[in-house]
Design a protein around this motif. Structure first.
Motif, short mmCIF file in Angstrom:
data_model
loop_
_atom_site.label_atom_id
_atom_site.label_comp_id
_atom_site.label_asym_id
_atom_site.label_seq_id
_atom_site.Cartn_x
_atom_site.Cartn_y
_atom_site.Cartn_z
N LEU A 23 0.81 -0.74 -0.02
CA LEU A 23 0.34 0.30 -0.08
C LEU A 23 0.45 1.48 -0.04
N TYR A 28 -2.37 3.94 6.10
CA TYR A 28 -3.41 2.38 5.01
C TYR A 28 -2.24 0.96 5.41
N SER A 32 -3.45 -2.04 7.63
CA SER A 32 -2.62 -3.57 7.20
C SER A 32 -2.11 -3.82 8.27
#
Lengths: 235, 99
Positions: A23, A28, A32
């Protein structure tokens, strides 16, 4: 049931790990990693490691990830830039990773250890992985590693404070507060502020010796930075 | 589930983390990928503890977590110090550590 839970958690762990690496948005990527850690704690539960699973959720998801998210928000930066090392270098890194998978896979699964094909003893005691058992081990057999770990945490906490502390001198509000305190303080108390020359400057004091030799001493350098800091605050 | 499956997951996650450490350019995300590698090691340790039916492996896993937490604290301190000193937060640009 065991198998279903294992595959759900294992695939979630691998997918979330891949998301962490691929990513582009750092925020993000950190989220994750949170998913990855939660599915890992589910795998720990499947291995009867209750205490480790709970510590994983509390320490990682509760504390370390909050630290990551806050530092991420503080540093900002957005998506990391493309290019740099070039696609060939990137491909080389991925080739190294695939080689690593193959190597570890051969090393671990090709050992010929028969125990690897089994799921361990079925008649494990009820105390396996319980907090009481781990506490007993930590305070008897592993006392020295336990103390070393606590000392390491202390050193790391102090190191983090020293590295991330503000180096811009005193703020206006703090200056007024210090001035009120100085009225109460007698001269020559040997305090730390006095030692660096913030109050009761002495001709042959510590600051007088330090400032000329290093060129830009602690206080002039912090004065230079005050302009930049107001700009940083509005960001 | 047999121990081998857990070890396979651990190996895959470890390699993904290694790829991230090699390719990421933001030092914060390099730390995140290091975290992945440490957790893959932890998973292998806990799987072996289950294989032997002994709790002692869990103590190892807890010590690994302590080391990871210490690494995160100091590493994020360095990242914040870099940001304060107006150094670009990019491992390709970072060539010196003096304050």
């Amino acid at each position: 049931m065991d198998e279903i839970l294992f595959f759900v958690a294992g695939i979630a762990a691998i997918v979330a790990a891949a998301g962490t690496v691929f990513l582009r948005n750092p925020f993000y990527a950190v989220l994750s990693l949170v998913v990855h850690l939660l599915s890992l704690s589910m795998l720990f539960l499947l291995l009867y490691a209750q205490f480790v699973a709970v510590v994983q959720v509390m320490v990682y998801v509760g504390a370390v990830m909050v630290l990551y998210v806050f530092v991420n928000a503080y540093v900002g930066g957005g998506s990391e830039p493309e290019g740099g090392g070039g696609p060939s270098l990137r491909m080389f890194s991925y080739a190294i990773a695939i080689t690593l998978i193959v190597t570890i896979g051969i090393a671990v699964l090709g050992t010929g250890l028969q125990a690897i094909d089994g799921s361990g003893p079925d008649d494990i005691p009820a105390s396996f992985g319980s907090p009481g058992e781990i506490g007993k081990l930590l305070l008897t057999k592993f006392l020295l590693p336990f103390e070393a770990a606590s000392f390491l945490l202390l050193v790391a906490a102090i190191g983090a404070v020293v590295l991330a502390r503000r180096r811009r001198g005193v703020l206006p509000g703090e200056e007024r507060m210090v001035a009120a305190l100085d009225l109460l303080a007698p001269t020559g108390t040997g305090s730390m502020r006095e030692g660096v020359g913030a109050i009761n400057p002495t001709p042959g004091g510590f600051s007088a010796r330090i400032t000329p030799s290093t060129g830009a001493g602690t206080l002039p350098a912090s004065d230079d930075r005050t302009g930049d800091d107001s700009e940083g605050g509005s960001r | 589930m047999s121990t081998g499956w857990y070890l396979a997951v651990s190996a895959i996650v470890f390699a993904i983390g290694a790829a991230g450490v090699a390719t990421r350019r933001n030092p914060l995300l390099v730390l995140v990928c290091l975290e992945l590698m440490l957790n893959a090691g932890n998973l292998a340790i806990v799987a072996f503890a289950r294989m032997h039916g002994s709790t002692e492996g869990h103590v190892f896993a807890l010590v690994v977590m302590v080391v990871a937490a210490a690494e995160v604290a100091v590493g994020l301190g360095v990242v914040v110090a870099l940001y304060r000193n107006r150094v670009p937060v990019d491992v390709d640009e970072l060539r010196e550590l003096h304050g």
